[in-house]
Design an enzyme around this catalytic site. Sequence first.
Site, short mmCIF file in Angstrom:
data_model
loop_
_atom_site.label_atom_id
_atom_site.label_comp_id
_atom_site.label_asym_id
_atom_site.label_seq_id
_atom_site.Cartn_x
_atom_site.Cartn_y
_atom_site.Cartn_z
N CYS A 114 73.89 9.75 41.70
CA CYS A 114 74.34 8.79 42.72
C CYS A 114 73.46 7.54 42.69
O CYS A 114 72.24 7.63 42.90
CB CYS A 114 74.29 9.41 44.11
SG CYS A 114 74.78 8.27 45.42
N HIS A 184 77.83 11.22 33.59
CA HIS A 184 78.57 9.98 33.85
C HIS A 184 78.03 8.95 32.85
O HIS A 184 76.84 8.63 32.87
CB HIS A 184 78.37 9.49 35.28
CG HIS A 184 79.16 8.25 35.58
ND1 HIS A 184 80.42 8.29 36.12
CD2 HIS A 184 78.87 6.94 35.37
CE1 HIS A 184 80.88 7.05 36.25
NE2 HIS A 184 79.95 6.22 35.80
#
Length: 321
Positions: A114, A184
């Site tokens: 995040c 990611h």
Amino acid sequence: MIDEIRETKECQLKDPMDLFHSGQVVKICAPMVRYSKLAFRTLVRKYSCDLCYTPMIVAADFVRSAKARDSEFTTNKGDHPLIVQFAAKEAQVLCDAARIICPFADGIDLNCGCPQRWAMSEGYGACLINKPELVKDMVKHVRRQIDNPKFSVSIKIRIHEDLKRTVDLCQKAEAAGVSWITVHGRSIEERHQPVHYDAIKIIKQSMSIPIVANGDIKSLKDAENVHHLTEADGVMVARGLLANPAMFAGYEETPFQCIQDWVDIALEHGTPFTCFHHHLMYMMERITSKQEKKVFNVLSSTSAVLDYLNDHYGLGQMKVC
């Protein structure tokens, strides 16, 4: 909700690793704040989603507060396999959260990806990719303290500018016993730049555990292409599933039956209106005109939404629970 499950003993736990041994690309619903909750997970499971994550939960709050546990985590007997994602920065706090959740979920995931400022300022999320020894320690502690060998411990990361650092992080996590790693394919600073699928492939080739590719997957065809580009064992999708919860079943846009299913599921679960409405706005983005959006997006009650759907799309009688 945890007390309800404990009383009814309805949890049918599964081994998530079985999915990665199936020979098929594992199709995964990403952790999404406010959105990947029980009702939405129920919907995507109807449309070929293999594995679902909860929204990210701050482990310290979850351990400290029964109120946080009740509001942040709900599940039921059909909600499996299920991974609970935690934000944590201390090994014992993550272990305590894992012990609480273990009877009701199939694994936990440590958020190391995040990039939001609040998370990183608290020592959570993507800043952990620069603390490989801490990540290794957290994974190792959970592995030691959770008795169930089928309970998975995974991490979700972003990549470094220097990919050698990412490979080192992943190898340390693998040595500590991590089950799989979701990558990611962007750095902390990157937001809308192209995803570095080549980097995911290099990571995959450097590891012996499953690797999941994440980033800019908006259709089943995209998922298949990313699998071929990266050789990843699974694909994780966020916004693509919000826009089309049926995408893993091969639909190019949200079918009307999926909209009907969302209405029925959301009403059955008592989904708050704002969340119910926002999901419909995402789902209908590609199938409504600009003028229709102007009307639909400002509706302010469940009854108004149901009337609109019936009047404009002939979706049939909605089940009001």
